[in-house]
Design an enzyme around this catalytic site. Sequence first.
Site, PDB file in Angstrom:
ATOM      1  N   ALA A  28       0.848  -1.192   0.000  1.00 25.46           N
ATOM      2  CA  ALA A  28       0.000   0.000   0.000  1.00 25.46           C
ATOM      3  C   ALA A  28       0.885   1.244   0.000  1.00 25.46           C
ATOM      4  O   ALA A  28       2.098   1.153   0.175  1.00 25.46           O
ATOM      5  CB  ALA A  28      -0.888  -0.020   1.233  1.00 25.46           C
ATOM      6  N   GLY A  79      -0.516  -4.928   1.303  1.00 20.34           N
ATOM      7  CA  GLY A  79      -1.760  -4.843   0.533  1.00 20.34           C
ATOM      8  C   GLY A  79      -1.692  -5.617  -0.776  1.00 20.34           C
ATOM      9  O   GLY A  79      -2.716  -6.121  -1.261  1.00 20.34           O
ATOM     10  N   GLU A 126      -2.434  -9.042   0.112  1.00 22.02           N
ATOM     11  CA  GLU A 126      -3.825  -9.178   0.562  1.00 22.02           C
ATOM     12  C   GLU A 126      -4.817  -9.203  -0.600  1.00 22.02           C
ATOM     13  O   GLU A 126      -5.822  -9.906  -0.548  1.00 22.02           O
ATOM     14  CB  GLU A 126      -4.150  -8.052   1.551  1.00 22.02           C
ATOM     15  CG  GLU A 126      -3.395  -8.231   2.864  1.00 22.02           C
ATOM     16  CD  GLU A 126      -3.532  -7.048   3.799  1.00 22.02           C
ATOM     17  OE1 GLU A 126      -2.973  -5.983   3.479  1.00 22.02           O
ATOM     18  OE2 GLU A 126      -4.214  -7.179   4.831  1.00 22.02           O
ATOM     19  N   GLU A 149       3.836  -5.599   8.079  1.00 22.39           N
ATOM     20  CA  GLU A 149       3.168  -4.483   8.754  1.00 22.39           C
ATOM     21  C   GLU A 149       3.634  -4.214  10.181  1.00 22.39           C
ATOM     22  O   GLU A 149       3.740  -3.061  10.588  1.00 22.39           O
ATOM     23  CB  GLU A 149       1.647  -4.697   8.753  1.00 22.39           C
ATOM     24  CG  GLU A 149       0.969  -4.381   7.436  1.00 22.39           C
ATOM     25  CD  GLU A 149       1.034  -5.514   6.420  1.00 22.39           C
ATOM     26  OE1 GLU A 149       1.759  -6.503   6.671  1.00 22.39           O
ATOM     27  OE2 GLU A 149       0.379  -5.423   5.384  1.00 22.39           O
TER      28      GLU A 149
END
Length: 707
Positions: free
Chosen positions: A65, A104, A107, A127
């Site tokens: 992200a 992300g 994910e 993360e």
Amino acid sequence: MSIASIVRIERDAELALVIVNNPPVNTIDAKVRAGLLEAVQQLQSDASVRGVLLLCEGSTFFSGADIGEFNGPPKEEEYRLLFNAYESLKVPVVVAMHGTVLGGGFEIALACHYRVAAPGTRFGLPEVTLGIIPGAGGTQRLPRLIGAEQTLELIVSARPVDTNKAQELGFLDAVIEGDLRAGAIAYLRELLAKSKGVRRTGEMQIAPSSASAEMFAQMENKARKLYPNRNAALVAVDVVRAATRLPLQEGLEYETKRVNECKESAESKGAVHAFFAEREARRIPGLPPAKADKTVKRAAVIGAGTMGGGIAICFANAGIPVTLLDAAQAGLERGLATIDRTYQSMVDRGRLSAEDKQKRLALIKGSLDYEDLRDADVIIEAVFENMDLKREIFRKLDAIAGPDAVLATNTSTLDIAQIAAVTRRPQDVIGMHFFSPANVMPLLEVVRTERTSPTTIRTVMDLAKPLRKTPVLAKVCYGFIGNRMMEGYAREAERMVLEGATPRLIDSTLEEWGMAMGILAVFDMAGIDIGVNVHIANKHQFPPDPTYYQADFALHEAGRLGQKNGKGYYRYESGNRSRIDDPEALEILRARARQLGIEQREHSKQEILERCLYPLLNEGLRILEEGIALRASDIDVVWTAGYGFPRFRGGPMFYADTIGLPVLLEGMRKYEALSGPMHWQPAKLLVQLVEQGSSIVQWEAKRGAVQ
Ligand SMILES: NC(=O)c1ccc[n+]([C@@H]2O[C@H](COP(=O)([O-])OP(=O)(O)OC[C@H]3O[C@@H](n4cnc5c(N)ncnc54)[C@H](O)[C@@H]3O)[C@@H](O)[C@H]2O)c1
């Protein structure tokens, strides 16, 4: 770039390919999300599509992200709806990955129905190192694919895994050799031919055997141990546990709630600050634009010792040919043999292929002849720390080096301006201060003199990138940024040892607080003699304190050199770096304390932290006020990248603002009253900012852009 050019749909007969191209590393930013949403909406209403393939162009699949969005309004809900939309498609969705698939990016792949990847792809959820948890479904979908335990292994360790491990864990369906796009299309067609339809992760059940109460308790212990004083990994355990009892949508909402709490934590703010500080440090105002003809194509290193060998390895790893010169054949051979051993240990640990080892070794050419340095674009001197010797070498370099060559020194303590002064080209002379081991440690202090030219600075700042270094620009002063701040930090640790605190107490207190390694253990690793020699050679630089660094001196005089001879502040068994408490060391330290008339007493952990950290922060403020560092965040980078300062605390200057400058000033005054002003005088800038009720951040904002 327009959204349409970032995300496009291509048709291959009955298949739709969603193709993303957001250079350089396909970060999932607002534009990518908008494009992916538009694409999925089109797919939802197109009855001619029988299967969907998601893939990225460029060097990697989604690398994660956009961390730049952390400071803005939360985006998790947007991610959730977007990824749900892909998962809910009524035709099979295959994702084809390559490169480094993180956060992300990983994910979104979990929300697709089938996952394939090119050989060499790596997958990870890093993360917790940013003080948060996966917030786009990772904590809810991954356990449905590989179980709760393995999910937490991935999240808590924060280490990426390769395709073998991914297949073994079970979240990767196939590895595609050759052309990824063509292979993935064939894979999707085969699914359709076998009438394999949608396979939604969210509809799967978590294997109960992977989610026992004991397992969660063990993971909590692991999280506490790996990340003392930090919360994110513990939150991850809680949220994965929630996945075992909540349906997907409720679990995803819980994940959102908890990730947003994490983002507000000091731990996350510190880690995000450290991340951006590194980017900012590369930005130096007033430099000429990068020029292709200034990139370094050939390099040379003088001195094939500890540092010179490591620096040569950095060049070879970057694919840049390097000549390594030493004064005598024996020194050169020793240096080259060490380099060979370093590479061999990488081969032995599976980090490098034997073929790549040979390729890299072929880039390093040993030499005893300065003539061989003529065509080097940069020459880095790393001989003994001796001014006369270095000046002699720079005279030779001045005579031999090409007219545009950068002449750099790796000195830690010498005045680079004095070295530059013996050349006819002081504008080309600069410090490149690597840290030991030079092939491993990321920090590079780039030290400019008053006369170093902007072009020279630009060349070296740019060179840091292929060398995989984190550069920070500093001006010349004793110790530059990092070692100058180290002085007071280490001084107090040594002084407390003489006052009766055990090395173990000092080191474990610092480590619990977050330092990668306690300072006394660092001295044992680096060699006690190294510190002692620096202090003898630079006596005039230090305050007239008879107890100054006397713990080091006492151990050294007793023949204790640290890990290299198995005894320093601790004792070591051969071939083992574990620290063993050693009564003999304690007795030597006590005897020195008696000689110096230092009383023995107990120390609280709070005192240890205050006495070690306050001088460090205070010196950082001096460095800032003197303009030795361009900005506070540069100081933070030096300490997080080079000295093991915890990233989750942002770095020393960020931490000073976190505890509040009045607390720091009060602390400095408290110890000044106790032990006199010699070591405890507060920095002028500290006093000034406290008087004004200001902080470092506010002072910098007011000062305006860095000059
Ligand atoms: N060791 C560290 O942790 C560290 C960290 C940062 C910077 N430095 C700096 O790096 C420099 C080198 O330190 P080191 O630890 O690698 O030392 P070292 O003793 O391991 O290596 C020095 C090398 O220089 C060679 N040499 C000596 N005179 C020479 C000459 N006239 N011409 C060519 N080669 C010559 C020696 O043969 C030896 O191989 C010093 O300036 C030191 O302050 C060291």
